[in-house]
Design a protein around this motif. Structure first.
Motif, mmCIF file in Angstrom:
data_model
loop_
_atom_site.group_PDB
_atom_site.id
_atom_site.type_symbol
_atom_site.label_atom_id
_atom_site.label_comp_id
_atom_site.label_asym_id
_atom_site.label_seq_id
_atom_site.Cartn_x
_atom_site.Cartn_y
_atom_site.Cartn_z
ATOM 1 N N UNK A 140 -11.232 4.313 9.182
ATOM 2 C CA UNK A 140 -10.084 4.468 8.275
ATOM 3 C C UNK A 140 -8.875 5.029 9.025
ATOM 4 N N UNK A 192 4.551 -0.053 4.954
ATOM 5 C CA UNK A 192 3.842 0.188 3.696
ATOM 6 C C UNK A 192 4.827 0.250 2.537
ATOM 7 N N UNK A 212 3.347 -1.999 10.883
ATOM 8 C CA UNK A 212 3.150 -2.564 9.549
ATOM 9 C C UNK A 212 3.851 -1.649 8.545
ATOM 10 N N UNK A 243 -5.121 -13.363 0.973
ATOM 11 C CA UNK A 243 -5.366 -12.340 1.990
ATOM 12 C C UNK A 243 -6.317 -12.772 3.114
ATOM 13 N N UNK A 251 -3.351 0.160 1.047
ATOM 14 C CA UNK A 251 -2.653 -0.711 1.998
ATOM 15 C C UNK A 251 -3.395 -0.823 3.317
ATOM 16 N N UNK A 252 -4.015 0.281 3.696
ATOM 17 C CA UNK A 252 -4.793 0.224 4.929
ATOM 18 C C UNK A 252 -5.878 -0.835 4.765
ATOM 19 N N UNK A 299 4.277 7.369 4.362
ATOM 20 C CA UNK A 299 3.073 6.868 5.034
ATOM 21 C C UNK A 299 2.376 5.792 4.212
ATOM 22 N N UNK A 300 1.270 5.307 4.731
ATOM 23 C CA UNK A 300 0.542 4.250 4.031
ATOM 24 C C UNK A 300 -0.193 4.797 2.832
ATOM 25 N N UNK A 301 -0.471 3.882 1.920
ATOM 26 C CA UNK A 301 -1.424 4.189 0.857
ATOM 27 C C UNK A 301 -2.778 3.725 1.355
ATOM 28 N N UNK A 302 -3.828 4.375 0.868
ATOM 29 C CA UNK A 302 -5.166 3.990 1.303
ATOM 30 C C UNK A 302 -5.408 2.512 1.004
ATOM 31 N N UNK A 316 -5.679 -3.405 2.655
ATOM 32 C CA UNK A 316 -5.050 -4.710 2.500
ATOM 33 C C UNK A 316 -4.658 -5.300 3.861
ATOM 34 N N UNK A 317 -4.147 -4.448 4.730
ATOM 35 C CA UNK A 317 -3.638 -4.949 6.006
ATOM 36 C C UNK A 317 -4.655 -4.838 7.137
ATOM 37 N N UNK A 330 5.357 2.670 0.326
ATOM 38 C CA UNK A 330 6.112 3.920 0.215
ATOM 39 C C UNK A 330 7.311 3.907 1.147
ATOM 40 N N UNK A 331 7.071 3.447 2.392
ATOM 41 C CA UNK A 331 8.154 3.428 3.363
ATOM 42 C C UNK A 331 9.200 2.397 2.951
ATOM 43 N N UNK A 341 0.731 7.308 -4.966
ATOM 44 C CA UNK A 341 1.463 7.328 -3.702
ATOM 45 C C UNK A 341 0.530 7.400 -2.492
ATOM 46 N N UNK A 342 -0.526 8.184 -2.596
ATOM 47 C CA UNK A 342 -1.406 8.328 -1.433
ATOM 48 C C UNK A 342 -2.535 7.319 -1.427
ATOM 49 N N UNK A 370 1.600 -10.263 6.426
ATOM 50 C CA UNK A 370 0.279 -10.865 6.622
ATOM 51 C C UNK A 370 0.455 -12.318 7.080
ATOM 52 N N UNK A 430 -2.333 0.352 12.460
ATOM 53 C CA UNK A 430 -1.298 -0.260 11.624
ATOM 54 C C UNK A 430 0.058 0.348 11.937
ATOM 55 N N UNK A 473 -7.880 2.583 11.728
ATOM 56 C CA UNK A 473 -7.077 1.477 11.207
ATOM 57 C C UNK A 473 -5.663 1.947 10.911
ATOM 58 N N UNK A 474 -5.585 3.137 10.305
ATOM 59 C CA UNK A 474 -4.295 3.727 9.938
ATOM 60 C C UNK A 474 -3.376 3.792 11.159
#
Lengths: 516, 318
Positions: free
Chosen positions: B1, B15, B13, B210, A503-504, A498-501, A506-507, B17-18, A337-338, B277, B8, B4-5
């Motif tokens: 990191x 994710x 963007x 990608x 995904x950060x 929240x995002x997964x690492x 990937x995007x 999980x969301x 998940x994270x 993307x 996003x 970027x987080x």
């Protein structure tokens, strides 16, 4: 979302209640029962084992073994017998406890075992034993000439060179050790060498000094095939002291465990031949809670009846492992998940990590990779046969087991004992992992396959470290209510958006492009 | 990191999980899944609702059914065989025409009737279905690539993915088959995803593995500025799938046929996030805007119009 809405959501309330209950029980246990939060120093427990080898005479056989006496310094925690077709009775012979194995007809080579767990109490010393007992003076034995005068000569010399009973005994044994002395020669010839300690006690009786032969063993770790040591204890009217019958040194052998005191022989048999007895000792550590539990029986408090220490030892061991599995599952949830680590299957990394526990990490990874790689090659070959799913999976299971047997044989051949532990891998999980691996290979290509294989391994290794962590193991076993906290963590994670690492990563290009 | 987080997050963007927690679990009820996982069921439903789909020639469930294969296929010169529970274009066999007793594939290779039957029986045994459960083989109309898209498709048929949220089309992209994807419109296998302006139906930028690309990797033609014909009809078609399945958050895959125009190929209850993307833009803000509207119109046409106004002129808020 506002803080208030988060705090009062049903999920949050559930999480808080679970954590509160768990922490409450834990607090009780720590404050009222004084259960340690951290694994404390470990107690030292020894396993001593007597092994009796003999051959039957094709008739009735009886083997009597004197068992270790209860002892002030050494507490006996547990004992067991391996009888193999013999009837076993525990009785007493004089002051001693005695195990008696009997059989109507016995032939061929036989072996019997007696095993005891003993716990040396560190603060007691050897010399204070049996201090309370009145020891009678022994009668003076009757000897014939020339033995009688030789003994009297030796006693007279020793008496003239010593001050008290202990120094007299020590001096006497030192004189008796000198084999060039004429008197000593006479004395030594009167009995076989194996009877020497008994002869020494008789000579001491000539001076009206109480003494006895003590048979015991030396507690050394992983010491097998050790002989029984015979020693001499002398009483000065107040206490007993140990002497080396060969040299007269006033001390006990290092880490001496007295088996029986004062008896001629600990073994007494009928109808057997080629009798041989040997002893082995090994050291184990158990944590203090277990130790006190075993020493004192149950802890008195009623609350304590709900701890896992009330289960049989074997079941306790099972729960020691089982209670760590939720932590492994927690690791998986965090990773997925994270971080977003791709793995084959959801729980297979936990089961692989459990296998690593048994095989040791390095060997575990090596064996896992070998099996996976070989199984994968076979699976790719099978793909060309266009088999139906279930028969194909069954075929793979058979092949995986075959590979495991092969690897075990190979490593046994090469003398790599660690290779044998491959049998501990969960083969169904291996089969399913290989299956998923080959599907990913066919549908997504080699890059993705390598990524997921590495992902599975990384999660398994992380799970291994968490599940074998000593402090965590201690906590989970002593405070199983922590399961509620692990549960609460999983519930919380289930609503993370929240995002997964991954995904950060990937995007991440999207960020750059917007900025232009 | 962390930088970027936050970026996003600001760009909206979405994710995984969301997507799972806020959209799929909230808006897609479990009992609707079988409707879209089984393409045969989707097709039957769509036909009943008057939604255009490739015509079904035959569906076969048991090996016994396969014995009447020759008779069933007799009227058709070209057709497609696919598994009802397949995913990602696995197990799809395209027959372009016939030569005497043989069936000819687009690459010119010819198959005997027995070989077609073997492929169908593989489908029945569940080789291509998720989880390997026994499956059904569908024989259906062979879609012909619309001339507009012919210049950007390598052998296969491109498909257009429209993300529909609560019946409102939110974002769209087109997936173009390439040589490395072996004529399949699957992004994992190397197809190109190209973003489409949802209000105009004009393509924007492409993404392959990608990476942003501006030209088709096989033909070298520009990917942007392509006008998708019948765009509003296509959006309406996608929108109507909401009534069909009841899925609040879905991806509708549409193909453009030379003669028959847009038709629904399949519906996905867990659409991926690659569409962001391809469009170089996040879903979150668009989804938020649709979510903020309490009462959405019942008429699919009005919902398309709503989408045009929502995501029209003004740029996506930053």
């Amino acid at each position: 979302m506002s803080v208030r809405r988060v705090l009062f959501s049903p999920l949050m309330i559930l999480v808080l209640v679970l954590s509160a209950v768990a922490l409450g029980i834990m607090y009780m246990k720590v404050t009222v029962l004084h259960m340690p939060l951290m694994p404390e120093e470990f107690g030292e427990v020894w396993t001593v084992e007597a092994r009796i080898d003999f051959a039957g005479r094709n008739g009735p056989a009886r083997v009597n073994l004197l068992l270790p006496q209860d002892h002030a310094v050494f507490k006996r925690l547990d004992e067991n017998f391996i009888s193999r077709g013999f009837g076993l009775t525990i009785g007493s012979s004089g002051d001693y406890r005695q195990a008696s194995w009997t059989r109507r007809r016995s032939q061929g080579d036989q072996v019997l075992f007696y095993r005891a767990q003993i716990f040396p109490e560190p603060e007691r010393s050897m010399e204070v034993t049996d201090a309370d007992r009145e020891v009678p003076f022994p009668p003076i034995p009757d000897y014939q000439e020339p033995l009688a005068s030789a003994i009297n000569d030796v006693l007279a010399t020793a008496r003239s060179e010593s001050a008290d009973i202990f120094s007299f005994a020590s001096r006497l044994m030192a004189i008796l050790a000198d084999e060039d002395d004429e008197n000593v020669k006479v004395i030594r010839q009167s009995r076989p060498a194996s009877q020497w300690p008994h002869l020494v006690t008789e000579i001491l009786a000539g001076a009206r000094i109480p003494s006895r032969v003590v048979s015991g063993i030396s507690l050394r770790d992983d010491y097998i095939e050790q002989p029984l040591i015979t020693w001499i204890e002398v009483n000065n009217g107040q206490r007993w002291r140990g002497f080396n019958p060969q040299t007269g040194d006033m001390r006990y052998p290092e880490r001496f465990y007295p088996w029986v005191k004062g008896s001629d022989s600990i073994l007494d048999t009928e109808g057997v031949r080629n009798l041989h007895i040997s002893f082995s000792t090994s050291r184990n550590t158990i944590d203090q809670v277990t130790l006190s539990e075993q020493l004192d029986g149950r802890l008195a408090t009623g609350f304590m009846n709900f701890t896992l220490y009330n289960l049989p030892i074997a079941t306790q061991d099972v729960y020691k492992v089982l209670l760590m599995v939720p932590l492994g599952a927690l690791v998986i949830a965090v990773m997925r998940v994270f971080i977003g680590v791709p793995t084959f299957g959801t729980f297979s990394p936990v089961l692989i990590a459990l296998a690593f526990r048994e095989t040791q990490l390095g060997w575990g990874i090596t064996l896992f990779m070998i099996i996976m790689f070989m199984g994968f090659l076979v699976r790719i070959a099978l793909a060309n046969l266009h088999l139906l799913l279930v028969p194909r999976l069954s075929a793979m299971l058979i092949i995986v087991i075959g590979l495991m047997v092969l690897l075990s044989l190979l490593s046994a051949r090469l003398g790599l004992t660690q290779g044998l532990s491959i049998a501990l891998f969960p083969m169904v999980i291996l089969t399913m992992t290989i299956e998923r691996m080959s599907i990913v290979w066919e549908e997504r290509g080699g890059k993705e396959t390598i990524k997921e294989t590495l992902g599975t391994l990384v999660v398994a290794v992380a799970g291994y470290y968490v599940m074998t962590h000593a402090a965590l193991t201690h906590l989970m076993f002593n405070f199983p209510e922590l399961l509620l906290i692990v549960l609460a963590c999983c519930l919380l994670m289930g609503s993370y958006t929240g995002y997964r690492v991954s995904e950060v990563l990937r995007f991440r290009d999207l960020v750059g492009n917007r900025a232009q | 990191m962390i930088f970027t987080w936050n970026k996003l997050l600001k760009q909206g963007i979405l994710g995984l999980n969301a997507r799972n927690h806020r959209y799929i679990m909230q808006y897609n009820s479990r009992h609707s899944y079988p409707l879209v996982d089984d393409k045969l069921k989707t097709k039957t439903l769509a036909i009943a609702a008057g939604i255009t789909v490739p015509t079904l020639y035959a569906a076969m469930t048991t090996p016994h059914d396969l014995s009447r294969l020759e008779k069933a296929l007799a009227p058709y010169q070209e057709f497609v065989v696919k598994p009802a529970h397949g995913s990602g274009g696995e197990g799809v066999l395209v027959i372009d025409g016939r030569r005497r007793d043989l069936f000819v594939k687009p690459d010119g290779r010819a198959l005997t009737l027995e070989e077609v039957r073997y492929h169908a029986s593989n489908i029945l045994s569940g080789i291509y279905s998720l989880g390997g459960i026994p499956d059904q083989a569908m024989f259906e109309y062979r879609v012909r690539v619309s001339p507009v898209l012919e210049t950007v498709s390598y052998r296969g048929v491109p498909d257009i993915r429209v993300l529909v949220f609560r019946g409102v089309p939110v974002m769209a992209m087109i997936r173009l088959p390439t040589r490395s994807s072996d004529g399949k419109a699957n992004l994992h296998q190397g197809a190109v995803g190209v973003g489409i302006d949802i209000t105009t139906g004009v393509t924007t930028k492409g993404v392959c593995q990608n990476r942003v690309v501006s030209e088709h990797p096989d033909f070298g033609v520009p990917l942007s500025g392509l006008h998708i014909p019948d765009w509003l009809t296509l959006l309406e078609l996608a929108t109507r799938c909401y009534e069909l399945t009841g899925l609040g958050y879905m991806g509708v895959d549409i193909v453009l046929d030379k003669q028959k125009g847009p038709m629904i190929l399949e519906i996905n209850a867990r659409p991926g996030l690659a569409i962001q993307i391809a469009n170089q833009s996040g879903l979150q803000h668009r989804l938020d805007r649709v979510e903020s509207i309490k009462d959405l119109p019942d008429d699919p046409k009005e919902r398309v119009a709503l989408a045009l106004t929502l995501f029209g002129e003004q740029p996506v808020p930053a």
